[in-house]
Write a protein that holds these residues in place. Structure first.
Motif, PDB file in Angstrom:
ATOM      1  N   HIS A 320       0.828  -1.209   0.000  1.00  0.00           N
ATOM      2  CA  HIS A 320       0.000   0.000   0.000  1.00  0.00           C
ATOM      3  C   HIS A 320       0.864   1.262   0.000  1.00  0.00           C
ATOM      4  N   TYR A 332      -4.872  -1.218  -5.831  1.00  0.00           N
ATOM      5  CA  TYR A 332      -4.572  -1.897  -4.570  1.00  0.00           C
ATOM      6  C   TYR A 332      -5.596  -3.002  -4.396  1.00  0.00           C
ATOM      7  N   LYS A 339      -6.301   1.855   0.643  1.00  0.00           N
ATOM      8  CA  LYS A 339      -4.907   2.261   0.452  1.00  0.00           C
ATOM      9  C   LYS A 339      -4.694   3.687   0.951  1.00  0.00           C
TER      10      LYS A 339
END
Length: 356
Positions: A320, A332, A339
């Protein structure tokens, strides 16, 4: 999804006012005047009807700009097992070799119907299947330790070897006597402020940590079983418990690095990318380009991005923290909203440490 049906909104608002526990996890209510979102049983003062919006998923409430209520902690408590269900699960774990019947649950004042509904919704299996999985895992460990199949069957509460063999083969894929399975992947579900997560572990360490609504989760499960030649069984061990504890400390702002052992199968290149990910400092971000250059492969940006996407151990292996060169959040697995939340969470606590 934002709820727009007037009748449904009336029902949800009435449930909110009455703090109806049956609606916990069914809806999430965003309060326009405070900017927070809650679950049905929140103890906070109830807002006016015109000041609320209802969502069917907490991620939609987050995406709409609402933040989790600190009183009811909706992203955690919407998925926590109710007390009767928690008692039933503890009863099973305390009696791994005994089948807990509906009658025994009722003797403890626990509704079997409630347990079945919750187990089906949150574990994707019946409560009896959950019990069988725990018993088979215990049996597998005893067989690996050299115990005879007949003795294991009788000790596990089966009246015959054939009944035990049928269940074992259904779960493991082979009969107890012919079993060549030496590895199992243990899976445990727990809650976090960003929603429930699955942690999978082997004897060596954590091999998967993902939010339960990740789109590619089923593919990851299948690939893990193939790579490790193992079966997934729902049960806990020291690695799952340590992971849950450390992740809880991370979300509370008390942990910046992790001590749990990892077991992440992958190619040599993937392994190098994942190791590099763990060097990105807490509270900071990097880019795919910067990662590629650190690997002395500046032309391999796409390959680095692909390896990041192949990371199965969220947060601990902090993919992340990787963003685009222009500062864009990019993709993500747990969702861009998560994220962004994780990056801001770390930056906030990192700034508190740096203050004199």
């Amino acid at each position: 999804m934002l709820v727009t049906d007037g009748t449904q909104i009336d029902t949800y608002y009435r449930a909110l006012v009455e703090r109806a526990s049956d609606y916990v996890g069914i809806f999430f209510v965003g309060v326009k005047t405070t900017g927070v979102f809650c679950i049905a049983t929140c103890r906070a003062r109830k807002p006016r009807r015109e000041n609320v919006e209802f969502y069917t998923d907490f991620k939609d409430a987050l995406d709409a700009g609402f933040r989790p209520c600190k009183i009811c902690r909706p992203t955690e408590n919407a998925h926590v097992a109710p007390l009767p269900v928690a008692r039933a699960i503890e009863l099973v774990r305390a009696n791994l070799k005994v089948r807990i019947s509906d009658w025994q649950l009722r003797q403890q004042g626990i509704s079997p119907e409630l347990v079945r509904r919750w187990s089906g919704k949150h574990y994707g299996m019946t409560f009896q299947a959950f019990q069988r999985m725990l018993r088979v895992n215990t049996a597998l460990q005893e067989l690996k330790g050299g115990k005879r199949a007949t003795d294991v069957a009788l000790d596990s509460g089966y009246e015959s070897l054939s009944g035990f063999g049928y269940t074992y083969k259904k779960m493991i894929g082979e009969t107890p006597r012919d079993s060549t399975v030496t590895n199992v992947i243990l899976i445990h579900r727990f809650t976090t402020p960003l929603g429930p997560m699955f942690v999978c572990t082997t004897e060596q360490g954590v091999c998967l940590l993902e939010f339960v609504d990740r789109r590619m989760l089923e593919t990851e499960f299948r690939e893990l079983q193939q790579q490790l030649k193992a079966r997934i069984i729902a049960v806990e061990n020291d690695h799952t418990r340590q992971t849950e504890r450390e992740i809880g400390e991370y979300f509370a702002g008390r942990r910046r690095t992790f001590g749990v052992a990892l077991h992440a199968p992958g190619s040599d290149f993937q392994q190098s990318v994942w190791r590099l990910l763990q060097t990105v400092p807490y509270g900071q971000t990097s880019s795919y380009q910067a990662q590629a250059e650190k690997l002395c492969k500046p032309e391999a940006v796409r390959a680095v991005a692909s390896a990041n996407g192949g990371n199965r151990i969220a947060i601990i292996v902090p993919c992340h923290r990787i963003i685009g060169k222009d500062g864009a959040l990019m993709g993500y697995g747990g969702g861009v909203v998560r994220k962004q939340w994780l990056i801001k969470h770390e930056q906030r606590y990192a700034e508190e440490i740096s203050r004199p």
